[in-house]
Design a protein around this motif. Structure first.
Motif, PDB file in Angstrom:
ATOM      1  N   GLY A  58     161.821  29.080  57.885  1.00 42.71           N
ATOM      2  CA  GLY A  58     163.319  29.138  58.622  1.00 42.71           C
ATOM      3  C   GLY A  58     163.331  29.875  59.896  1.00 42.71           C
ATOM      4  O   GLY A  58     162.317  29.804  60.581  1.00 42.71           O
ATOM      5  N   GLU A  59     164.351  30.436  60.205  1.00 45.20           N
ATOM      6  CA  GLU A  59     164.836  31.014  61.540  1.00 45.20           C
ATOM      7  C   GLU A  59     164.326  32.526  61.340  1.00 45.20           C
ATOM      8  O   GLU A  59     164.187  33.261  62.389  1.00 45.20           O
ATOM      9  CB  GLU A  59     166.190  30.868  61.676  1.00 45.20           C
ATOM     10  CG  GLU A  59     166.578  29.451  61.862  1.00 45.20           C
ATOM     11  CD  GLU A  59     166.028  28.821  63.088  1.00 45.20           C
ATOM     12  OE1 GLU A  59     166.092  29.576  64.203  1.00 45.20           O
ATOM     13  OE2 GLU A  59     165.690  27.509  63.146  1.00 45.20           O
ATOM     14  N   ASP A  60     164.119  33.071  60.037  1.00 43.53           N
ATOM     15  CA  ASP A  60     164.336  34.470  59.883  1.00 43.53           C
ATOM     16  C   ASP A  60     162.861  35.134  59.303  1.00 43.53           C
ATOM     17  O   ASP A  60     162.794  36.395  59.582  1.00 43.53           O
ATOM     18  CB  ASP A  60     165.363  35.062  59.161  1.00 43.53           C
ATOM     19  CG  ASP A  60     166.784  34.441  59.450  1.00 43.53           C
ATOM     20  OD1 ASP A  60     166.680  34.680  60.772  1.00 43.53           O
ATOM     21  OD2 ASP A  60     167.388  34.325  58.647  1.00 43.53           O
ATOM     22  N   ALA A  86     157.351  42.877  52.927  1.00 48.51           N
ATOM     23  CA  ALA A  86     157.633  42.153  51.932  1.00 48.51           C
ATOM     24  C   ALA A  86     159.084  41.556  51.805  1.00 48.51           C
ATOM     25  O   ALA A  86     159.162  40.653  51.010  1.00 48.51           O
ATOM     26  CB  ALA A  86     157.698  43.549  50.914  1.00 48.51           C
ATOM     27  N   GLU A  87     160.024  42.112  52.630  1.00 46.06           N
ATOM     28  CA  GLU A  87     161.244  41.487  52.774  1.00 46.06           C
ATOM     29  C   GLU A  87     161.178  40.057  53.343  1.00 46.06           C
ATOM     30  O   GLU A  87     161.905  38.969  53.045  1.00 46.06           O
ATOM     31  CB  GLU A  87     162.336  42.414  53.460  1.00 46.06           C
ATOM     32  CG  GLU A  87     161.910  42.704  55.019  1.00 46.06           C
ATOM     33  CD  GLU A  87     161.291  43.919  55.251  1.00 46.06           C
ATOM     34  OE1 GLU A  87     160.986  44.528  56.170  1.00 46.06           O
ATOM     35  OE2 GLU A  87     160.497  44.479  54.131  1.00 46.06           O
ATOM     36  N   ASP A  88     159.915  39.875  54.190  1.00 45.29           N
ATOM     37  CA  ASP A  88     159.873  38.488  54.800  1.00 45.29           C
ATOM     38  C   ASP A  88     159.346  37.620  53.536  1.00 45.29           C
ATOM     39  O   ASP A  88     159.576  36.418  53.513  1.00 45.29           O
ATOM     40  CB  ASP A  88     158.855  38.394  56.033  1.00 45.29           C
ATOM     41  CG  ASP A  88     159.740  38.887  57.155  1.00 45.29           C
ATOM     42  OD1 ASP A  88     161.108  39.067  57.363  1.00 45.29           O
ATOM     43  OD2 ASP A  88     158.877  39.165  58.283  1.00 45.29           O
ATOM     44  N   ALA A 146     156.582  30.695  44.213  1.00 46.64           N
ATOM     45  CA  ALA A 146     156.885  30.894  45.436  1.00 46.64           C
ATOM     46  C   ALA A 146     156.582  32.116  46.031  1.00 46.64           C
ATOM     47  O   ALA A 146     155.626  32.602  47.127  1.00 46.64           O
ATOM     48  CB  ALA A 146     158.098  30.368  46.129  1.00 46.64           C
ATOM     49  N   LYS A 147     156.990  33.349  45.220  1.00 44.39           N
ATOM     50  CA  LYS A 147     156.897  34.723  45.616  1.00 44.39           C
ATOM     51  C   LYS A 147     155.407  35.334  45.400  1.00 44.39           C
ATOM     52  O   LYS A 147     154.844  35.507  46.235  1.00 44.39           O
ATOM     53  CB  LYS A 147     157.998  35.840  44.796  1.00 44.39           C
ATOM     54  CG  LYS A 147     157.674  36.878  45.067  1.00 44.39           C
ATOM     55  CD  LYS A 147     158.508  37.905  44.483  1.00 44.39           C
ATOM     56  CE  LYS A 147     158.472  39.314  44.568  1.00 44.39           C
ATOM     57  NZ  LYS A 147     159.304  40.063  43.976  1.00 44.39           N
ATOM     58  N   ALA A 148     154.814  34.725  44.253  1.00 47.00           N
ATOM     59  CA  ALA A 148     153.630  35.046  43.940  1.00 47.00           C
ATOM     60  C   ALA A 148     152.272  34.315  44.755  1.00 47.00           C
ATOM     61  O   ALA A 148     151.584  34.849  45.347  1.00 47.00           O
ATOM     62  CB  ALA A 148     153.277  34.574  42.481  1.00 47.00           C
TER      63      ALA A 148
END
Length: 146
Positions: free
Chosen positions: A23-25, A93-95, A79-81
């Motif tokens: 994405g963008e962020d 972690a936030e990314d 997706a997270k794992a």
């Protein structure tokens, strides 16, 4: 001489990590070299997603809405794992959280293409989605890039 059997059988020799933008962020750094133990962990994540999804599909007692909710939760956790297992320590972690949310919110076909591309970039799947195309005996004691 001592050989780590998992590294010898499963380790993946790769190059430097690959930086990706989701994405963008969100910016992540994907590992391209993997120890045998990291490959085992990746395989466990894949197996969990498969078994959990089959359990939902095979549960005839679930309503369509409950099935969709359960599959969405499985995809979000996967997706997270997946990202946690393939990203280097340089990834925030936030990314990882934000990228996982963006990916898991995609429709099924685009989401699967994104998963495959992540696997290709990190060296754990080939262009067809077959696992471990570049598995070679690793001579490193631990992952060389995170």
């Amino acid at each position: 001489m001592s050989i780590n059997l998992f590294d010898a059988a499963l380790g993946i020799e790769g190059s430097e990590p690959v930086e990706i933008n989701v994405g963008e962020d969100f910016t992540l750094s994907l590992r391209t070299a993997h120890t045998g133990q990291q490959v085992v962990a990746f395989s466990a994540i894949e197996e969990k997603r498969t078994l959990d999804s089959l359990s939902v599909y095979n549960n005839k007692k679930l309503s369509e809405s409950a099935r969709e909710t359960a599959l969405a939760e499985i995809n979000a956790a996967y997706a997270k794992a997946l990202l946690q297992s393939l990203c280097t320590e340089d990834s925030k972690a936030e990314d990882i959280e934000g990228a996982a949310k963006l990916i898991s919110d995609l429709a099924p076909n685009p989401r699967l293409r994104v998963y495959r591309q992540i696997g290709i970039l990190s060296g754990v799947v080939d262009e067809n989605g077959s696992p471990f195309p570049s598995t070679k005996s690793s001579k490193t004691k631990k992952s060389t890039n995170g």
